[in-house]
Design a protein around this motif. Structure first.
Motif, PDB file in Angstrom:
ATOM      1  N   GLU A   1       0.814  -1.205  -0.042  1.00 31.95           N
ATOM      2  CA  GLU A   1       0.113  -0.067   0.015  1.00 31.95           C
ATOM      3  C   GLU A   1       0.888   1.202  -0.009  1.00 31.95           C
ATOM      4  O   GLU A   1       1.955   1.324   0.830  1.00 31.95           O
ATOM      5  CB  GLU A   1      -0.916   0.004   1.285  1.00 31.95           C
ATOM      6  N   ALA A   2       0.354   2.279  -0.657  1.00 34.09           N
ATOM      7  CA  ALA A   2       1.130   3.598  -0.655  1.00 34.09           C
ATOM      8  C   ALA A   2       0.241   4.495  -0.284  1.00 34.09           C
ATOM      9  O   ALA A   2      -0.980   4.607  -0.510  1.00 34.09           O
ATOM     10  CB  ALA A   2       1.489   4.005  -2.095  1.00 34.09           C
TER      11      ALA A   2
ATOM     12  N   THR B   1       5.787   4.379   0.047  1.00 33.63           N
ATOM     13  CA  THR B   1       5.623   3.216   0.407  1.00 33.63           C
ATOM     14  C   THR B   1       6.537   2.592   1.362  1.00 33.63           C
ATOM     15  O   THR B   1       7.668   2.960   1.118  1.00 33.63           O
ATOM     16  CB  THR B   1       5.625   2.331  -0.913  1.00 33.63           C
ATOM     17  N   ASP B   2       6.101   2.068   2.513  1.00 28.61           N
ATOM     18  CA  ASP B   2       7.192   1.542   3.555  1.00 28.61           C
ATOM     19  C   ASP B   2       8.206   2.728   3.937  1.00 28.61           C
ATOM     20  O   ASP B   2       9.342   2.222   4.157  1.00 28.61           O
ATOM     21  CB  ASP B   2       7.674   0.246   3.248  1.00 28.61           C
TER      22      ASP B   2
ATOM     23  N   CYS C   1       5.984   4.612  -5.216  1.00 28.40           N
ATOM     24  CA  CYS C   1       5.204   3.806  -5.291  1.00 28.40           C
ATOM     25  C   CYS C   1       5.574   2.851  -6.476  1.00 28.40           C
ATOM     26  O   CYS C   1       5.997   3.073  -7.415  1.00 28.40           O
ATOM     27  CB  CYS C   1       3.646   4.297  -5.697  1.00 28.40           C
TER      28      CYS C   1
END
Length: 140
Positions: A57-58, A72-73, A78
């Motif tokens: 998920e972004a 993202t993370d 993304c």
């Protein structure tokens, strides 16, 4: 002395070139966009890209002029792929009501905002509408 300088130059280039030419880590793409509701920018909303096929998920938060950059993370960007988009004010339903964000855009099951993140993307408009009569179906 010259051999040491040349060696250092090649060492620096071998470290920096993959970073400069390779782009984002893990094949990620910088994704920036703007969120509007009936043509007006939305400030302070969370835009979440939920992967349709697989992946992480972004999400990003909009500025006062409605623009955002996805992460993202903890890394900017993304991964390319297809995503469903939800928009809400950090999950606080009272704020969502104040901003006028229609419920369908707040929920992964009901949102009709779908986008394909591609390598050649620039600015991504995320356009929300109060009335379904105004809205085209999805972003695609």
């Amino acid at each position: 002395m010259i051999k040491i300088k040349i060696t250092m130059i090649f060492l620096c280039l071998s470290i920096l070139l993959p970073i400069g030419c390779g782009g984002m880590p893990g094949g990620m793409k910088v994704v920036a966009g703007m969120v509007t509701l009936d043509g007006k920018p939305l400030n302070g909303v969370k835009v979440t890209f939920h992967p349709i096929d697989n992946g992480a998920e972004a999400a990003g938060k909009t500025s006062p002029v409605g623009d955002f950059i996805l992460e993202t993370d903890g890394h900017e960007g993304c991964r390319p792929g297809r995503y469903k988009i939800t928009v809400n004010a950090a999950g606080v339903s009272e704020i969502n009501k104040d901003l006028g964000i229609p419920k369908k855009y707040q929920n992964l099951e009901t949102t009709d905002l779908i986008v394909t993140v591609a390598e050649d993307m620039d600015m991504l408009p995320v356009t929300l509408y109060q009335s379904d009569d105004q809205a085209p179906s999805g972003l695609q």
